[in-house]
Motif scaffolding. Structure first.
Motif, PDB file in Angstrom:
ATOM      1  N   GLN A 157       0.796  -1.416  -0.134  1.00  0.00           N
ATOM      2  CA  GLN A 157       0.153   0.108   0.022  1.00  0.00           C
ATOM      3  C   GLN A 157       0.816   1.234  -0.068  1.00  0.00           C
ATOM      4  O   GLN A 157       0.259   2.419  -0.229  1.00  0.00           O
ATOM      5  CB  GLN A 157      -0.684  -0.152   1.241  1.00  0.00           C
ATOM      6  N   GLY A 158       2.065   1.249   0.218  1.00  0.00           N
ATOM      7  CA  GLY A 158       3.097   2.116   0.068  1.00  0.00           C
ATOM      8  C   GLY A 158       3.356   2.785   1.536  1.00  0.00           C
ATOM      9  O   GLY A 158       3.821   3.927   1.761  1.00  0.00           O
ATOM     10  N   ASP A 159       2.675   2.104   2.509  1.00  0.00           N
ATOM     11  CA  ASP A 159       2.829   2.748   3.930  1.00  0.00           C
ATOM     12  C   ASP A 159       3.909   1.857   4.641  1.00  0.00           C
ATOM     13  O   ASP A 159       3.747   0.946   5.453  1.00  0.00           O
ATOM     14  CB  ASP A 159       1.372   2.419   4.492  1.00  0.00           C
ATOM     15  N   ASP A 160       5.286   2.234   4.303  1.00  0.00           N
ATOM     16  CA  ASP A 160       6.397   1.642   4.804  1.00  0.00           C
ATOM     17  C   ASP A 160       6.476   1.882   6.472  1.00  0.00           C
ATOM     18  O   ASP A 160       7.164   1.183   7.121  1.00  0.00           O
ATOM     19  CB  ASP A 160       7.754   1.957   4.076  1.00  0.00           C
ATOM     20  N   GLU A 161       6.042   2.956   6.837  1.00  0.00           N
ATOM     21  CA  GLU A 161       6.277   3.325   8.372  1.00  0.00           C
ATOM     22  C   GLU A 161       5.301   2.118   9.281  1.00  0.00           C
ATOM     23  O   GLU A 161       5.812   1.611  10.116  1.00  0.00           O
ATOM     24  CB  GLU A 161       5.707   4.653   8.459  1.00  0.00           C
ATOM     25  N   GLU A 162       4.089   2.109   8.667  1.00  0.00           N
ATOM     26  CA  GLU A 162       3.248   1.114   9.218  1.00  0.00           C
ATOM     27  C   GLU A 162       3.905  -0.435   9.246  1.00  0.00           C
ATOM     28  O   GLU A 162       3.713  -1.156   9.880  1.00  0.00           O
ATOM     29  CB  GLU A 162       1.904   1.202   8.680  1.00  0.00           C
ATOM     30  N   ALA A 163       4.446  -0.668   8.171  1.00  0.00           N
ATOM     31  CA  ALA A 163       5.171  -1.944   7.838  1.00  0.00           C
ATOM     32  C   ALA A 163       6.215  -2.124   8.882  1.00  0.00           C
ATOM     33  O   ALA A 163       6.189  -3.117   9.380  1.00  0.00           O
ATOM     34  CB  ALA A 163       5.700  -2.175   6.304  1.00  0.00           C
ATOM     35  N   GLU A 164       7.077  -1.225   9.192  1.00  0.00           N
ATOM     36  CA  GLU A 164       8.112  -1.404  10.303  1.00  0.00           C
ATOM     37  C   GLU A 164       7.358  -1.637  11.372  1.00  0.00           C
ATOM     38  O   GLU A 164       7.921  -2.398  12.477  1.00  0.00           O
ATOM     39  CB  GLU A 164       8.834  -0.007  10.181  1.00  0.00           C
ATOM     40  N   VAL A 165       6.215  -0.865  11.751  1.00  0.00           N
ATOM     41  CA  VAL A 165       5.780  -1.090  13.155  1.00  0.00           C
ATOM     42  C   VAL A 165       4.947  -2.578  13.422  1.00  0.00           C
ATOM     43  O   VAL A 165       5.232  -3.161  14.212  1.00  0.00           O
ATOM     44  CB  VAL A 165       4.314  -0.182  13.329  1.00  0.00           C
ATOM     45  N   LEU A 166       4.612  -3.052  12.073  1.00  0.00           N
ATOM     46  CA  LEU A 166       4.109  -4.453  12.172  1.00  0.00           C
ATOM     47  C   LEU A 166       5.200  -5.452  12.126  1.00  0.00           C
ATOM     48  O   LEU A 166       5.204  -6.631  12.731  1.00  0.00           O
ATOM     49  CB  LEU A 166       3.246  -4.853  10.928  1.00  0.00           C
ATOM     50  N   LEU A 167       6.400  -5.133  11.826  1.00  0.00           N
ATOM     51  CA  LEU A 167       7.677  -5.840  11.931  1.00  0.00           C
ATOM     52  C   LEU A 167       7.945  -6.093  13.122  1.00  0.00           C
ATOM     53  O   LEU A 167       8.340  -7.024  13.847  1.00  0.00           O
ATOM     54  CB  LEU A 167       8.605  -5.350  10.931  1.00  0.00           C
ATOM     55  N   ARG A 168       7.947  -4.988  13.905  1.00  0.00           N
ATOM     56  CA  ARG A 168       8.093  -4.860  15.102  1.00  0.00           C
ATOM     57  C   ARG A 168       7.306  -5.756  16.224  1.00  0.00           C
ATOM     58  O   ARG A 168       7.722  -6.395  17.083  1.00  0.00           O
ATOM     59  CB  ARG A 168       8.219  -3.421  15.723  1.00  0.00           C
ATOM     60  N   LYS A 169       6.041  -5.609  15.904  1.00  0.00           N
ATOM     61  CA  LYS A 169       5.127  -6.576  16.493  1.00  0.00           C
ATOM     62  C   LYS A 169       5.400  -7.835  16.278  1.00  0.00           C
ATOM     63  O   LYS A 169       5.066  -8.650  17.088  1.00  0.00           O
ATOM     64  CB  LYS A 169       3.580  -6.157  16.153  1.00  0.00           C
ATOM     65  N   ALA A 170       5.639  -8.352  15.143  1.00  0.00           N
ATOM     66  CA  ALA A 170       5.943  -9.664  14.897  1.00  0.00           C
ATOM     67  C   ALA A 170       7.098 -10.036  15.574  1.00  0.00           C
ATOM     68  O   ALA A 170       7.168 -11.209  16.228  1.00  0.00           O
ATOM     69  CB  ALA A 170       6.440  -9.784  13.136  1.00  0.00           C
ATOM     70  N   TRP A 171       8.133  -9.247  15.682  1.00  0.00           N
ATOM     71  CA  TRP A 171       9.381  -9.823  16.579  1.00  0.00           C
ATOM     72  C   TRP A 171       9.049  -9.992  17.929  1.00  0.00           C
ATOM     73  O   TRP A 171       9.260 -10.858  18.658  1.00  0.00           O
ATOM     74  CB  TRP A 171      10.419  -8.671  16.254  1.00  0.00           C
ATOM     75  N   GLU A 172       8.228  -9.233  18.407  1.00  0.00           N
ATOM     76  CA  GLU A 172       7.656  -9.145  20.119  1.00  0.00           C
ATOM     77  C   GLU A 172       6.766 -10.291  19.984  1.00  0.00           C
ATOM     78  O   GLU A 172       6.839 -10.656  21.303  1.00  0.00           O
ATOM     79  CB  GLU A 172       7.083  -7.785  20.082  1.00  0.00           C
ATOM     80  N   SER A 173       6.003 -10.804  19.179  1.00  0.00           N
ATOM     81  CA  SER A 173       5.137 -11.802  19.453  1.00  0.00           C
ATOM     82  C   SER A 173       5.507 -12.898  19.667  1.00  0.00           C
ATOM     83  O   SER A 173       5.024 -14.130  20.099  1.00  0.00           O
ATOM     84  CB  SER A 173       4.041 -11.857  18.194  1.00  0.00           C
ATOM     85  N   THR A 174       6.802 -13.345  18.944  1.00  0.00           N
ATOM     86  CA  THR A 174       6.997 -14.784  18.901  1.00  0.00           C
ATOM     87  C   THR A 174       8.900 -14.582  19.217  1.00  0.00           C
ATOM     88  O   THR A 174       9.576 -13.998  18.670  1.00  0.00           O
ATOM     89  CB  THR A 174       7.057 -15.447  17.675  1.00  0.00           C
ATOM     90  N   ALA A 175       9.042 -15.571  20.287  1.00  0.00           N
ATOM     91  CA  ALA A 175      10.561 -15.315  20.647  1.00  0.00           C
ATOM     92  C   ALA A 175      11.168 -16.343  19.690  1.00  0.00           C
ATOM     93  O   ALA A 175      10.916 -17.406  19.175  1.00  0.00           O
ATOM     94  CB  ALA A 175      10.800 -16.125  21.836  1.00  0.00           C
ATOM     95  N   GLY A 176      12.629 -15.991  19.044  1.00  0.00           N
ATOM     96  CA  GLY A 176      13.439 -16.594  18.221  1.00  0.00           C
ATOM     97  C   GLY A 176      12.969 -16.345  16.751  1.00  0.00           C
ATOM     98  O   GLY A 176      13.161 -16.964  15.903  1.00  0.00           O
TER      99      GLY A 176
END
Length: 420
Positions: A132-151
């Motif tokens: 969608q062109g929203d790279d800032e939101e993509a970075e936020v979602l990547l951070r949530k992905a990292w926080e959601s699952t160890a390893g």
């Protein structure tokens, strides 16, 4: 039925006694609570009392059951939320595959909190946000992905690098991939993405240093890897030669170019295209004798029409020896048009005009080629054979433009008409 029979008899007796009691005396009940007064007969009041007792018993029983198994309701609610999350995740992935980025992102985010694998939800939602062109939101979602699952460092990092490459953020992607490689130095997909980043940045030297590891880890099939290796070393040679060309001729030092040649894998040092590239750069840099010596050595072992064409253009230390060497090859390849063309040029370099013409004519008879025709046309003109030169030139022009067959006036009639 036998078990119920005593209960039925007891109920009938009770009903009979109650009926007799109501018939003889209805009784009277009066209840006063503050300003409120309730009056009824005894039997109606008794019926209300029994109903109230039954209701209270049911409520107490239900309360007791809920107090004894408190996890039952919680478990039901949890499973219900997971089922809804699975539906949202499945639908979100389908929307993502169909290119409905906004809908996919909404569904995947909504199902992430209750999903069994929230990492997949967040990574896929990040991809949708990127599309969608929203790279800032993509970075936020990547951070949530990292926080959601160890390893999940590797999975999140690879997705981040992929999105950065897609967005043209090449330096950021390279930094991400280098960080991942430090943690997983032999991971095939990290290496492949790193090679893509180097290629996009045109950092051919770094990519040449990565090639051995790509081969050891079998990142791609042999054919693809050989093609990549060839492309990389051709560009490494080009970049080194371009740097030398920008330097004054008197200050040029071929040490770096020589080191590149020495670093070439054995397969590339026998590759005609790489050898041709290297020899051409040597000649353009003013080192024709070195290029001629290299091609002479290579052509003794492995024949190549492309290399013999360049060999005929080079000026070696001894033009006569160069011609004799090429004539020795003619014994094994008497009708090779490229070799005959090269011999014609070497004959010109030795000022053997007649021999040069014979070689050119033989070559063009074996295979008509514009390059050979141009050499012969130029030689005819310098020998004073203008008609042959013009004829050959005209033929070359007509063939080059592919003119259709059309009727033409006879030369004599054309001159007569011009005179009138």
């Amino acid at each position: 039925m036998k078990a119920l029979l005593p209960l039925i008899i007891l109920a009938l007796l009770a009903g009979t006694l109650i009926s007799l009691g109501i018939g003889q005396d209805t009784g009277y009940i009066r209840i006063t609570i503050g300003h409120y007064l309730v009056e009824t007969n005894f039997w109606v009041g008794a019926g209300f009392f029994v109903l109230a007792a039954l209701a209270l018993h049911w409520i107490l029983n239900l309360s007791h059951r809920l107090r004894v198994t408190p996890g039952a309701l919680t478990s039901w609610m949890r499973h219900s939320g997971q089922r809804r999350a699975r539906r949202q995740t499945t639908r979100g992935l389908l929307e993502l595959a169909e290119g409905n980025w906004g809908r996919a992102r909404k569904l995947l985010e909504a199902g992430a909190s209750k999903a069994e694998t929230p990492l997949i939800n967040y990574l896929s939602a990040a991809e949708a946000a990127h599309e969608q062109g929203d790279d800032e939101e993509a970075e936020v979602l990547l951070r949530k992905a990292w926080e959601s699952t160890a390893g999940s460092d590797l999975a999140v990092g690879l997705t981040q690098a992929k999105l950065q490459l897609s967005a043209g953020k090449l330096e950021q992607a390279l930094a991400t991939l280098l960080r991942l490689r430090r943690k997983s130095p032999n991971h095939p997909f990290v290496l492949k993405q790193l090679s893509n980043a180097y290629m996009a940045l045109e950092d051919w030297q770094a990519l040449s240093e990565l090639l051995p590891e790509l081969r050891r880890q079998a990142v791609m099939d042999d054919e693809s890897l050989n093609q990549l290796e060839k492309k990389v070393w051709l560009n490494v040679i080009d970049q080194a030669a371009e740097r030398l060309e920008r330097q004054p001729a008197e200050h040029r030092n071929l040490d770096h170019l020589d080191r590149i040649w020495d670093q070439l894998p054995p397969a590339r040092r026998e590759d005609d295209a790489v050898i041709l590239h290297y020899a051409q750069h040597l000649a353009e840099l003013g080192y024709e004798t070195r290029a001629e010596a290299l091609l002479r050595k290579v052509l003794r072992r492995n024949w190549s029409d492309e290399l013999i064409n360049l060999y005929g253009r080079l000026k070696g230390n001894r033009a006569d020896e160069q011609l004799l060497m090429a004539e020795g090859w003619l014994q094994e390849r008497p009708n090779n048009p490229e070799l005959l063309l090269a011999l014609g040029r070497l004959s010109l370099r030795n000022q053997l005009w007649g021999k040069a013409r014979e070689y050119f004519e033989t070559s063009i008879n074996v295979k008509r080629k514009q390059e050979t025709a141009a050499e012969l046309c130029r030689l005819y003109a310098h020998l004073g054979q203008y008609e042959q030169s013009v004829r050959l030139l005209r033929q070359g022009i007509l063939e080059h433009h592919g003119l259709p067959e059309l009727p033409m006036p006879e030369p004599r009639r054309a001159r007569e008409r011009q005179s009138h």
